[in-house]
Design a protein around this motif. Structure first.
Motif, PDB file in Angstrom:
ATOM      1  N   GLY A  92      13.610   4.596  43.993  1.00  0.00           N
ATOM      2  CA  GLY A  92      14.148   5.068  42.707  1.00  0.00           C
ATOM      3  C   GLY A  92      13.047   5.368  41.697  1.00  0.00           C
ATOM      4  O   GLY A  92      13.121   6.354  40.951  1.00  0.00           O
ATOM      5  N   TRP A  93      12.045   4.526  41.651  1.00  0.00           N
ATOM      6  CA  TRP A  93      10.925   4.749  40.740  1.00  0.00           C
ATOM      7  C   TRP A  93      10.209   6.048  41.094  1.00  0.00           C
ATOM      8  O   TRP A  93       9.857   6.824  40.207  1.00  0.00           O
ATOM      9  N   ASP A  95      12.407   9.057  40.011  1.00  0.00           N
ATOM     10  CA  ASP A  95      12.380   9.270  38.559  1.00  0.00           C
ATOM     11  C   ASP A  95      11.132  10.021  38.117  1.00  0.00           C
ATOM     12  O   ASP A  95      11.167  10.782  37.151  1.00  0.00           O
ATOM     13  N   ARG A  96      10.044   9.837  38.788  1.00  0.00           N
ATOM     14  CA  ARG A  96       8.783  10.466  38.398  1.00  0.00           C
ATOM     15  C   ARG A  96       8.435  11.700  39.238  1.00  0.00           C
ATOM     16  O   ARG A  96       7.384  12.303  39.049  1.00  0.00           O
TER      17      ARG A  96
END
Length: 110
Positions: free
Chosen positions: A41-42, A45-46
């Motif tokens: 997920g991290w 997001d980026r």
């Protein structure tokens, strides 16, 4: 330009534990993939999901590499075994030829 000319022959390549090295590298790539998976997920997001998929690609290519180096290692061992048999057969034939050239004791007395 002469000073850049090699003064001696290149050394023979070193043969090490190639199969173990490739297996270890493949395991390392897969462990890196598994370590990054909880943070997917991290990365999403980026916009860095390629960081997750790159180790998986490395592990996949490593599987191909394992297949290749195991086949290469088996071929090298087969070649060495054939050369050893050929050398042994050649030495045996040479000994036989030398013994045929020498007269036996029975031939000397006749």
């Amino acid at each position: 330009m002469e000073k850049w000319t090699p003064k001696h022959e290149a050394p023979e390549p070193l043969e090490g534990p190639v199969v173990a090295t490739v297996v270890g590298g493949t395991i390392l790539w897969f462990v890196l993939f598994l370590a990054q998976l909880p943070f997917y997920g991290w990365f999403v997001d980026r916009g860095h999901t390629w960081w997750v998929w790159t180790p998986l690609a490395g592990a996949g290519l490593g599987l191909i590499g394992i297949w290749y180096v195991r086949g290469r290692d088996a071929a090298l061992k087969r070649h060495a075994a054939r050369a050893e048999v050929k050398d042994a057969a050649g030495a045996e034939a040479a000994d036989k030829a030398l013994s045929n050239d020498r007269p036996d004791r029975a031939d000397r007395t006749a």
